[in-house]
Write a protein that holds these residues in place. Structure first.
Motif, PDB file in Angstrom:
ATOM      1  N   TYR A 104       0.837  -1.187   0.000  1.00 23.53           N
ATOM      2  CA  TYR A 104       0.000   0.000   0.000  1.00 23.53           C
ATOM      3  C   TYR A 104       0.878   1.245   0.000  1.00 23.53           C
ATOM      4  N   THR A 105       0.385   2.297  -0.634  1.00 25.10           N
ATOM      5  CA  THR A 105       1.062   3.586  -0.536  1.00 25.10           C
ATOM      6  C   THR A 105       0.555   4.304   0.713  1.00 25.10           C
ATOM      7  N   PRO A 106       1.330   5.228   1.271  1.00 24.44           N
ATOM      8  CA  PRO A 106       0.853   6.019   2.417  1.00 24.44           C
ATOM      9  C   PRO A 106      -0.447   6.760   2.102  1.00 24.44           C
ATOM     10  N   ALA A 107      -0.582   7.266   0.871  1.00 25.25           N
ATOM     11  CA  ALA A 107      -1.798   7.990   0.490  1.00 25.25           C
ATOM     12  C   ALA A 107      -3.010   7.060   0.500  1.00 25.25           C
ATOM     13  N   TYR A 108      -2.817   5.827   0.038  1.00 26.35           N
ATOM     14  CA  TYR A 108      -3.914   4.847   0.027  1.00 26.35           C
ATOM     15  C   TYR A 108      -4.343   4.527   1.456  1.00 26.35           C
ATOM     16  N   LYS A 113      -8.062   5.063   6.076  1.00 23.23           N
ATOM     17  CA  LYS A 113      -8.236   5.524   7.453  1.00 23.23           C
ATOM     18  C   LYS A 113      -9.373   6.530   7.539  1.00 23.23           C
ATOM     19  N   ALA A 114      -9.454   7.421   6.561  1.00 26.91           N
ATOM     20  CA  ALA A 114     -10.524   8.419   6.538  1.00 26.91           C
ATOM     21  C   ALA A 114     -11.887   7.749   6.363  1.00 26.91           C
ATOM     22  N   GLN A 115     -11.946   6.735   5.505  1.00 29.61           N
ATOM     23  CA  GLN A 115     -13.208   6.016   5.306  1.00 29.61           C
ATOM     24  C   GLN A 115     -13.614   5.249   6.564  1.00 29.61           C
ATOM     25  N   LEU A 116     -12.635   4.656   7.225  1.00 34.73           N
ATOM     26  CA  LEU A 116     -12.927   3.951   8.473  1.00 34.73           C
ATOM     27  C   LEU A 116     -13.422   4.921   9.540  1.00 34.73           C
ATOM     28  N   ARG A 117     -12.821   6.083   9.615  1.00 32.40           N
ATOM     29  CA  ARG A 117     -13.242   7.086  10.604  1.00 32.40           C
ATOM     30  C   ARG A 117     -14.711   7.449  10.405  1.00 32.40           C
ATOM     31  N   GLY A 118     -15.096   7.703   9.173  1.00 27.05           N
ATOM     32  CA  GLY A 118     -16.482   8.052   8.891  1.00 27.05           C
ATOM     33  C   GLY A 118     -17.440   6.910   9.198  1.00 27.05           C
ATOM     34  N   ALA A 119     -17.035   5.685   8.849  1.00 24.17           N
ATOM     35  CA  ALA A 119     -17.902   4.525   9.075  1.00 24.17           C
ATOM     36  C   ALA A 119     -18.057   4.229  10.560  1.00 24.17           C
ATOM     37  N   LEU A 120     -16.964   4.313  11.308  1.00 20.69           N
ATOM     38  CA  LEU A 120     -17.018   4.030  12.747  1.00 20.69           C
ATOM     39  C   LEU A 120     -17.856   5.081  13.480  1.00 20.69           C
ATOM     40  N   ARG A 121     -17.741   6.323  13.056  1.00 19.15           N
ATOM     41  CA  ARG A 121     -18.540   7.381  13.685  1.00 19.15           C
ATOM     42  C   ARG A 121     -20.033   7.189  13.417  1.00 19.15           C
ATOM     43  N   GLY A 122     -20.351   6.540  12.312  1.00 20.87           N
ATOM     44  CA  GLY A 122     -21.743   6.366  11.944  1.00 20.87           C
ATOM     45  C   GLY A 122     -22.404   5.128  12.518  1.00 20.87           C
ATOM     46  N   THR A 123     -21.648   4.284  13.216  1.00 16.26           N
ATOM     47  CA  THR A 123     -22.231   3.060  13.780  1.00 16.26           C
ATOM     48  C   THR A 123     -22.913   3.360  15.112  1.00 16.26           C
ATOM     49  N   VAL A 133     -15.505  -3.273   6.625  1.00 16.73           N
ATOM     50  CA  VAL A 133     -14.601  -3.095   5.483  1.00 16.73           C
ATOM     51  C   VAL A 133     -15.282  -3.546   4.194  1.00 16.73           C
ATOM     52  N   LYS A 134     -16.000  -4.650   4.263  1.00 18.22           N
ATOM     53  CA  LYS A 134     -16.715  -5.159   3.083  1.00 18.22           C
ATOM     54  C   LYS A 134     -17.790  -4.187   2.642  1.00 18.22           C
ATOM     55  N   ASP A 135     -18.536  -3.625   3.599  1.00 21.58           N
ATOM     56  CA  ASP A 135     -19.597  -2.662   3.278  1.00 21.58           C
ATOM     57  C   ASP A 135     -19.035  -1.401   2.629  1.00 21.58           C
ATOM     58  N   LEU A 136     -17.799  -1.063   2.968  1.00 22.27           N
ATOM     59  CA  LEU A 136     -17.162   0.114   2.383  1.00 22.27           C
ATOM     60  C   LEU A 136     -16.657  -0.151   0.967  1.00 22.27           C
TER      61      LEU A 136
END
Length: 210
Positions: A104-108, A113-123, A133-136
């Protein structure tokens, strides 16, 4: 047989042995000073490995994520040699991270990480991180449990999300769920004057007599 004749026969035998491919390869490797290695019968130079690593980095920066298995097929190399080439040049020639057979690249990783942050905040209820992760739609990341757990731990330490991980980091329990469960226990006790231990445990209250 005369001594000099025996000596000549031994020399001839040694010459014949030295011309065998296996011994020739071993001789080249031993005299290369570490610049040549034997990879399952094929001689590969460190210069080739350096060029390979640079090419892999170009592909990685372009795509964001690469599979080690796919790279091994593309370059006709065994997986162990490829892994050794990549790991020894990670952070120098290759700018990225390796986990679960993927690069993985650092940017990836920042994007994930940003997508996980949004998903975790929404649970609002406990959820398995693999399901999240699969839902994302992060199929390339689905097998990298250690990387996902590491990113969740980073988000927790940064205060970016509120909750906790359970089951060895395999599931996520948001604070809002824990607070709701504990509030339900408190309300039940206030109305009835008692509460069962099973309900207390399910609510995540460790001190049952409190």
């Amino acid at each position: 047989m005369l001594p000099h004749a025996m000596s000549r026969q031994v020399q001839l035998s040694m010459r014949c042995l030295a011309t065998t491919p296996v011994l020739q390869a071993a001789l080249i490797v031993s005299e290369s000073g570490g610049s040549v290695m034997d990879a399952q019968g094929e001689l590969i130079t460190t210069q080739y490995c350096d060029s390979l690593a640079a090419e892999i980095d170009d592909l990685l920066q372009e795509s964001g994520v690469l599979s080690m298995a796919d790279l091994a097929v593309t370059y006709s190399l065994n997986t162990e040699l490829l892994r050794s080439t990549v790991s020894s040049r990670m952070g120098s020639t290759i700018q990225g991270k390796a986990d679960a057979g993927l690069l993985y690249t650092p940017a990836y990783v920042r994007n994930i990480k940003a997508q996980l942050r949004g998903a975790l905040r929404g649970t609002a209820a406990p959820v398995a991180l693999t399901s999240l992760v699969k839902d994302l739609g992060l199929d390339s990341f689905s097998g990298s449990n250690s990387m996902v757990s590491q990113l969740v731990d980073e988000l927790l330490s940064e205060g970016a999300v509120r909750g906790s991980t359970k089951g060895g980091g395999g599931s996520w329990v948001p604070n809002v769920h824990t607070a709701a469960q504990q509030g339900a226990v408190s309300g039940f006790y206030t109305q009835n004057g008692w509460v069962g231990y099973d309900l207390v445990r399910k609510a995540g209250i460790s001190n049952e007599r409190a």
